[in-house]
Design a protein around this motif. Structure first.
Motif, PDB file in Angstrom:
ATOM      1  N   LEU A  79     -30.416 -31.392   8.014  1.00  0.00           N
ATOM      2  CA  LEU A  79     -30.963 -31.219   6.674  1.00  0.00           C
ATOM      3  C   LEU A  79     -30.229 -32.110   5.673  1.00  0.00           C
ATOM      4  O   LEU A  79     -30.844 -32.862   4.914  1.00  0.00           O
ATOM      5  CB  LEU A  79     -30.857 -29.756   6.237  1.00  0.00           C
TER       6      LEU A  79
ATOM      7  N   LEU B  86     -35.522 -26.389   6.157  1.00  0.00           N
ATOM      8  CA  LEU B  86     -34.399 -25.986   7.009  1.00  0.00           C
ATOM      9  C   LEU B  86     -34.894 -25.053   8.104  1.00  0.00           C
ATOM     10  O   LEU B  86     -34.491 -25.179   9.270  1.00  0.00           O
ATOM     11  CB  LEU B  86     -33.311 -25.317   6.167  1.00  0.00           C
TER      12      LEU B  86
ATOM     13  N   SER C 263     -33.827 -19.226   6.105  1.00  0.00           N
ATOM     14  CA  SER C 263     -32.837 -20.172   5.581  1.00  0.00           C
ATOM     15  C   SER C 263     -31.532 -19.456   5.238  1.00  0.00           C
ATOM     16  O   SER C 263     -30.447 -19.989   5.483  1.00  0.00           O
ATOM     17  CB  SER C 263     -33.386 -20.911   4.361  1.00  0.00           C
TER      18      SER C 263
END
Length: 196
Positions: A117, A82, A96
């Motif tokens: 994602l 991510l 993240s």
């Protein structure tokens, strides 16, 4: 999760880890699958299905995975993935946790990063679910501690699978943060019983 968690009562359980990376384990017909060389359930170490994430973005640079291969789902999934996605899309070196927090607050850039994602994860996970026939996917790891993210993943995965489920398929595990440790203890106990 298959024996002591959300997978109890399910014959086929796929447990996924969404932590710093992407991993998993597989139970078929109530038995843990131990693949060749001890590897099974490693859905993070195969190529992403669509580098453009279903048209959400232009294809990103090819990321090298920790396993040494290029384009693994693990390189763009999980917390580090991510962060890589967000930095490549927006030039922002956020953690993240920061990205997830911004996403929950409606930030447009974080929302795009999380959507990409989820799309990458859901496309590969849909293939796995169709292949193994899991009736539940138990999610553990740091990112799986965020219920809204697990719910978003569940919605996308169910759009990629053939079976229809009246309730969520991808769910938070009961052992979100320590499922691997509990599973290892159970597997170790089982091996000791077999050796006796």
């Amino acid at each position: 999760e298959a024996y002591r968690g959300v997978g109890q009562g399910h014959a086929n359980v796929f447990a996924i880890i969404l932590g710093s990376g992407v991993g998993g384990g597989l139970v078929l017909n109530g038995q843990l699958v131990r693949g060749a060389g001890g590897v099974s359930g490693e859905w993070g170490h195969g190529p992403i299905v669509d580098p453009a994430a279903g048209g959400l973005i232009d294809p990103l640079p090819r990321f090298v995975c920790g396993c040494g291969r290029t384009d693994c789902l693990d390189a763009v999934g999980g917390a580090r993935g991510l962060e890589r996605l967000h930095a490549a899309l927006h030039g922002d070196a956020a953690s993240s946790q920061q990205i997830i927090g911004r996403w929950k607050n409606g930030d447009a850039t974080a929302s795009q990063s999380v959507a990409v994602l989820v799309e990458h994860l859901a496309r590969v996970l849909g293939v796995v679910v169709n292949t193994v026939g899991a009736s539940v996917v138990a999610a553990g790891g740091g990112l799986a501690a965020e219920p809204d993210l697990v719910a978003a993943l569940d919605r996308r995965v169910r759009g990629f699978i053939l079976a229809r489920h009246s309730r969520p398929l991808v769910v938070q595990g009961q052992r979100v943060r320590d499922g691997g440790l509990v599973g290892a203890a159970l597997a170790g106990a089982e091996l000791q019983e077999l050796a006796a």
